[in-house]
Design a protein around this motif. Structure first.
Motif, PDB file in Angstrom:
ATOM      1  N   SER A   1       6.245   3.768  -4.764  1.00 40.08           N
ATOM      2  CA  SER A   1       7.644   4.173  -4.978  1.00 40.08           C
ATOM      3  C   SER A   1       7.895   5.602  -4.542  1.00 40.08           C
ATOM      4  CB  SER A   1       8.013   4.005  -6.464  1.00 40.08           C
ATOM      5  OG  SER A   1       7.939   2.658  -6.861  1.00 40.08           O
ATOM      6  N   ALA A   2       6.924   6.491  -4.814  1.00 40.20           N
ATOM      7  CA  ALA A   2       7.086   7.893  -4.427  1.00 40.20           C
ATOM      8  C   ALA A   2       7.154   8.036  -2.909  1.00 40.20           C
ATOM      9  CB  ALA A   2       5.935   8.723  -4.993  1.00 40.20           C
TER      10      ALA A   2
ATOM     11  N   GLY B   1       0.817  -1.216   0.000  1.00 37.52           N
ATOM     12  CA  GLY B   1       0.000   0.000   0.000  1.00 37.52           C
ATOM     13  C   GLY B   1       0.845   1.259   0.000  1.00 37.52           C
ATOM     14  N   THR B   2       0.781   2.031   1.072  1.00 37.28           N
ATOM     15  CA  THR B   2       1.562   3.267   1.162  1.00 37.28           C
ATOM     16  C   THR B   2       3.041   3.009   1.435  1.00 37.28           C
ATOM     17  OG1 THR B   2       1.190   3.494   3.543  1.00 37.28           O
ATOM     18  CG2 THR B   2      -0.433   4.529   2.069  1.00 37.28           C
ATOM     19  N   GLY B   3       3.372   1.795   1.910  1.00 37.27           N
ATOM     20  CA  GLY B   3       4.768   1.453   2.147  1.00 37.27           C
ATOM     21  C   GLY B   3       5.271   1.716   3.551  1.00 37.27           C
ATOM     22  N   LEU B   4       4.389   2.099   4.478  1.00 41.90           N
ATOM     23  CA  LEU B   4       4.847   2.479   5.814  1.00 41.90           C
ATOM     24  C   LEU B   4       5.654   1.369   6.483  1.00 41.90           C
ATOM     25  CD1 LEU B   4       4.903   4.405   8.247  1.00 41.90           C
ATOM     26  CD2 LEU B   4       2.717   3.415   8.977  1.00 41.90           C
TER      27      LEU B   4
ATOM     28  N   GLU C   1       0.587  -3.954  -9.558  1.00 40.75           N
ATOM     29  CA  GLU C   1       1.143  -2.957 -10.482  1.00 40.75           C
ATOM     30  C   GLU C   1       0.487  -1.577 -10.385  1.00 40.75           C
ATOM     31  OE1 GLU C   1       1.875  -0.472 -13.750  1.00 40.75           O
ATOM     32  OE2 GLU C   1      -0.082  -1.448 -13.431  1.00 40.75           O
ATOM     33  N   PRO C   2      -0.856  -1.452 -10.253  1.00 42.61           N
ATOM     34  CA  PRO C   2      -1.451  -0.109 -10.216  1.00 42.61           C
ATOM     35  C   PRO C   2      -0.975   0.760  -9.058  1.00 42.61           C
ATOM     36  CG  PRO C   2      -3.128  -1.750 -10.697  1.00 42.61           C
ATOM     37  CD  PRO C   2      -1.901  -2.508 -10.300  1.00 42.61           C
ATOM     38  N   ALA C   3      -0.487   0.144  -7.989  1.00 45.86           N
ATOM     39  CA  ALA C   3      -0.080   0.911  -6.805  1.00 45.86           C
ATOM     40  C   ALA C   3       1.393   1.265  -6.793  1.00 45.86           C
ATOM     41  CB  ALA C   3      -0.412   0.112  -5.539  1.00 45.86           C
TER      42      ALA C   3
END
Length: 218
Positions: A103-104, A75-78, A96-98
């Motif tokens: 990455s940002a 998800g957000t990568g937290l 892939e869509p996320a």
């Protein structure tokens, strides 16, 4: 796909999910995670399970320094970001869509000297698993990834592929419905599972699991 339709005047309990960002302090770093519920739904907001997982990682009950970790459904990568800040080499995965959004967030929240500690990679559970080393990770992380019954079998396939007998799996989740306990029952057929932490305020359970040795035919 969002489980809850996007509505501007949603329930108060969900209002924080509609903020454009969420801020935290973990691993002695101030983190600011972009959120985009309207565009990406559940994949682009920080859920309580991720926060509880990060709190648990900070307790240092699981060794992270120098370990190879992979986060599923990031998800957000937290969670992956915090694991990297705590010393792990992390592969942070989602569908892939996320990936651009994920990455940002990773790039924005890891300092330059930690950028090499995390890579973002596409992983749809049960598909293309040969791109990832079988049993090649010390730690598998998943926060609030147990909620869609159709994904249970491919999720188990993915866990079995990624784990060796010494791999530690950490799953943080709410137990919302019978299907959630059904997944735990499925997991216990292949893994030894223990509940190691419970956050009463957020109603989040954290389970630790280890792959069972293959059964031998008598």
């Amino acid at each position: 796909m969002a489980l809850v339709p996007y509505v501007e005047n949603s329930l108060p309990a969900l209002s924080k999910l509609h903020n454009s960002s969420a801020q935290f302090r973990f691993a002695n770093h101030d983190l600011r995670l972009a959120q985009d519920w309207k565009k990406l739904g559940v994949a682009a907001v920080v859920w309580d399970a991720a926060v509880v997982m990060c709190m648990y990682l900070e307790l240092e009950k699981v060794e992270l320094k120098g370990k190879g970790a992979i986060e599923l459904g990031a998800g957000t990568g937290l969670v992956g970001i915090v694991a990297a800040l705590l010393g792990a080499k992390v592969t942070i995965t989602d569908r892939e869509p996320a990936l651009d959004f994920l990455s940002a967030n990773v790039k924005a929240n890891l300092p330059p000297d930690s950028q090499g500690s995390a890579v973002v990679s596409e992983l749809t559970w049960g598909e293309g698993l040969e791109r990832y080393p079988a049993g090649g990770f010390d730690l598998v992380l998943g926060a609030d990834i147990v909620y869609l019954e159709d994904t249970f079998v491919p999720l188990l396939q993915t866990l079995e592929h990624l784990c060796s007998d010494s791999t530690v799996v950490l799953l943080a989740c709410k137990i919302r419905y019978k299907r959630d306990t059904d997944f735990l029952s499925m997991l216990k057929q292949r893994f030894r599972v223990e509940e190691v932490y419970y956050d009463k305020q957020r109603d989040i359970h954290l389970y630790q699991a280890w792959k069972l040795p293959p059964q031998r035919d008598l």
